[in-house]
Design a protein around this motif. Structure first.
Motif, short mmCIF file in Angstrom:
data_model
loop_
_atom_site.label_atom_id
_atom_site.label_comp_id
_atom_site.label_asym_id
_atom_site.label_seq_id
_atom_site.Cartn_x
_atom_site.Cartn_y
_atom_site.Cartn_z
N LEU A 335 0.82 -1.21 0.00
CA LEU A 335 0.00 0.00 0.00
C LEU A 335 0.86 1.26 0.00
O LEU A 335 0.45 2.29 -0.54
CB LEU A 335 -0.93 -0.02 1.22
CG LEU A 335 -2.07 -1.04 1.16
CD1 LEU A 335 -2.80 -1.09 2.50
CD2 LEU A 335 -3.03 -0.70 0.05
N ALA A 336 2.04 1.18 0.59
CA ALA A 336 2.92 2.34 0.59
C ALA A 336 3.32 2.73 -0.83
O ALA A 336 3.45 3.91 -1.16
CB ALA A 336 4.16 2.06 1.44
N THR A 337 3.50 1.75 -1.67
CA THR A 337 3.88 2.05 -3.06
C THR A 337 2.73 2.67 -3.84
O THR A 337 2.92 3.16 -4.95
CB THR A 337 4.35 0.78 -3.79
OG1 THR A 337 3.26 -0.14 -3.88
CG2 THR A 337 5.51 0.13 -3.09
N PHE A 338 1.55 2.63 -3.27
CA PHE A 338 0.40 3.28 -3.89
C PHE A 338 0.67 4.76 -4.15
O PHE A 338 0.17 5.35 -5.11
CB PHE A 338 -0.81 3.11 -2.97
CG PHE A 338 -2.00 3.91 -3.36
CD1 PHE A 338 -2.84 3.48 -4.37
CD2 PHE A 338 -2.30 5.10 -2.71
CE1 PHE A 338 -3.96 4.22 -4.71
CE2 PHE A 338 -3.41 5.83 -3.05
CZ PHE A 338 -4.24 5.40 -4.05
N GLY A 339 1.48 5.37 -3.28
CA GLY A 339 1.78 6.79 -3.44
C GLY A 339 2.42 7.12 -4.78
O GLY A 339 2.15 8.18 -5.36
N ILE A 340 3.26 6.21 -5.25
CA ILE A 340 3.92 6.45 -6.54
C ILE A 340 2.88 6.47 -7.64
O ILE A 340 2.85 7.39 -8.47
CB ILE A 340 4.97 5.37 -6.82
CG1 ILE A 340 6.08 5.45 -5.79
CG2 ILE A 340 5.53 5.51 -8.23
CD1 ILE A 340 7.10 4.35 -5.94
N ALA A 402 1.51 11.00 1.26
CA ALA A 402 0.76 10.39 2.37
C ALA A 402 -0.52 9.74 1.85
O ALA A 402 -1.62 10.11 2.17
CB ALA A 402 0.42 11.46 3.40
N VAL A 403 -0.30 8.76 0.98
CA VAL A 403 -1.43 8.01 0.42
C VAL A 403 -1.06 6.56 0.46
O VAL A 403 0.01 6.18 0.92
CB VAL A 403 -1.69 8.44 -1.04
CG1 VAL A 403 -3.17 8.23 -1.37
CG2 VAL A 403 -1.31 9.87 -1.27
N LEU A 404 -1.87 5.70 -0.06
CA LEU A 404 -1.61 4.27 -0.05
C LEU A 404 -1.16 3.83 -1.42
O LEU A 404 -0.92 4.62 -2.30
CB LEU A 404 -2.88 3.55 0.40
CG LEU A 404 -3.32 3.98 1.80
CD1 LEU A 404 -4.67 3.39 2.11
CD2 LEU A 404 -2.31 3.58 2.84
N ASP A 405 -1.08 2.49 -1.64
CA ASP A 405 -0.42 1.93 -2.85
C ASP A 405 -1.28 1.86 -4.10
O ASP A 405 -2.42 1.55 -4.05
CB ASP A 405 0.03 0.52 -2.52
CG ASP A 405 0.23 -0.31 -3.73
OD1 ASP A 405 1.02 0.10 -4.58
OD2 ASP A 405 -0.39 -1.35 -3.84
N GLN A 406 -0.67 2.14 -5.21
CA GLN A 406 -1.30 2.04 -6.52
C GLN A 406 -1.11 0.63 -7.05
O GLN A 406 -0.50 0.42 -8.05
CB GLN A 406 -0.65 3.04 -7.47
CG GLN A 406 -1.21 3.02 -8.88
CD GLN A 406 -0.32 2.35 -9.84
OE1 GLN A 406 0.18 1.27 -9.58
NE2 GLN A 406 -0.14 2.94 -10.97
N THR A 407 -1.61 -0.37 -6.35
CA THR A 407 -1.33 -1.74 -6.80
C THR A 407 -2.30 -2.18 -7.84
O THR A 407 -2.86 -3.24 -7.72
CB THR A 407 -1.44 -2.72 -5.62
OG1 THR A 407 -1.46 -2.00 -4.45
CG2 THR A 407 -0.35 -3.71 -5.63
#
Length: 410
Positions: A335-340, A402-407
């Motif tokens: 989810l952290a990679t969601f920010g990208i 400060a968002v979640l992952d772009q999975t």
């Protein structure tokens, strides 16, 4: 002429409603085995669910021709017929071929010889190698090649032709593999081959001469649907580690040898396949949400809704991580990679709406898809080096928004 005392072959011919062609083709096959095949061989006509006179004709052929028998199954399914006959056979090598005899019978000896020699465990005819000579309709050719490419992308398959109706297997190998195969219809072949390959067994391929049967009654749309469901089920089962293939591998001393380059390529292909599914799901969700929400809000919600599923699929299918251990840590990192992804798609939307006052939704989807694909390489690197690496530091080297992952697309 047959040479007495050699290992015996049983050739299964699965049939359903083949009353017109069964007699001539079985006689032709039996004549070939009696005059041009060096091993004692039996033919089993496996009638599965025929509603015409197929079974009665098969019974008459069994009375007329030595070395021919017939089995009747009330339920249809090529896989069901093969599984039953192969499981009960006393032959050393088990084979099957389509009732239309589309494959030139001269390929039968090259098919079974490596199995008798102990060099290989499974053998298949292939219509897709350079040495094959194939006459068939462009539509069938396209579907076949696309299907086998899909198997490479999703299941890492290395064999070239999953559905050619011309295969053989050693009986001792069949006894180990058949209980693991769930499908009873057209996907049976694919599942058997994938499990054999995952267990490190040797699959021998024989280029064949093959002529398309213009009277083929295979329901292409239904078969494609069954195959896609089979691929999804097998990806899920293998990803969760629910199949115990180590006993098969150990029984035959066939350790799976992986070239690191091949392993990486297969991982990339699986990652891309998951990405395609996730991108399609994202696009569909965005279109639905966009009906009543602003573009940016619809974008964030669609990304969030596909993020968890994408990470879970990549965890199991792409990177082979099994079991509940560290599952939540992997999800949080994913989810952290969601920010990208969010920053790329959000900025793309902002730039689009800055340049065009009211862009068409098709343009929005195109821009978002391109932005999402641009994030794929970065996301794969993060998945490979951080998300599923439990020895990695607790925080990534970059500061994501400060968002979640772009999975969603990968």
């Amino acid at each position: 002429m047959q040479i007495p005392g050699r290992p015996r072959v049983e050739i299964v011919v699965p049939v359903k409603n083949e009353e017109n062609d069964l007699g001539p083709n079985i006689r032709r096959l039996r004549e070939f085995l009696d005059t041009a095949f060096p091993f004692p061989a039996e033919v089993c006509i496996a009638d599965n669910g025929s509603t015409d006179a197929t079974y009665e004709i098969g019974a008459l052929l069994a009375l007329e021709l030595p070395g021919v028998r017939v089995v009747r199954l009330e339920q249809p399914g090529r896989g069901r017929a093969l599984k039953k006959v192969w499981s009960e056979s006393t032959a050393d090598v088990l084979a099957y071929m389509d009732a239309d005899l589309s494959t030139n019978l001269n390929a039968l000896l090259p098919l079974v010889a490596p199995l008798f020699a102990g060099h290989s465990d499974v053998a298949i005819g292939t219509r897709l190698s350079n040495g094959s000579r194939v006459v068939r309709r462009p539509q069938r050719e396209f579907i076949s090649r696309s299907y086998n490419l899909l198997l490479r992308a999703t299941l890492g398959a290395q064999f070239s032709d999953a559905q050619c109706g011309f295969k053989a297997i050693r009986a001792d190998v069949a006894q180990r593999l058949l209980p693991l195969v769930e499908d009873t219809s057209w996907f049976f072949d694919t599942e058997l081959l994938v499990l054999a390959e995952k267990a490190g067994l040797r699959i021998h391929e024989v280029p064949v001469d093959w002529v398309d049967d213009l009277d083929s009654r295979v329901a292409i749309a239904r078969t494609v649907g069954e195959d896609l469901r089979g691929i999804s089920r097998l990806m899920w089962t293998l990803g969760r580690g629910q199949l115990e293939l180590d006993p098969v591998r150990q029984a035959f001393g066939r350790p799976r040898i992986l070239d690191p380059r091949t392993a990486l390529a297969a991982r990339v292909l699986r990652f891309c396949a998951v990405g395609v599914l996730s991108t399609a799901a994202y696009a569909l969700l965005y279109l639905v949400l966009r009906q009543g929400l602003p573009a940016q809000v619809a974008n964030v919600l669609a990304l969030l809704m596909t993020a968890v599923g994408n990470t879970a699929l990549n965890r199991r299918v792409t990177f082979g991580v099994r079991g509940p251990e560290n599952r939540w840590r992997h999800q949080l990192r994913g989810l952290a990679t969601f920010g990208i992804g969010w920053s790329l798609t959000a900025s793309s939307l902002w730039l689009l709406h800055t340049a065009v006052a009211a862009p068409h939704q098709a343009v929005e989807i195109t821009v978002l898809t391109l932005a999402n694909l641009a994030a794929t390489v970065v996301r794969f690197t993060l998945f490979q080096t951080w998300v599923f690496d439990d020895d990695a530091p607790a925080l990534p080297a970059f500061e994501p928004p400060a968002v979640l992952d772009q999975t969603r697309s990968n």
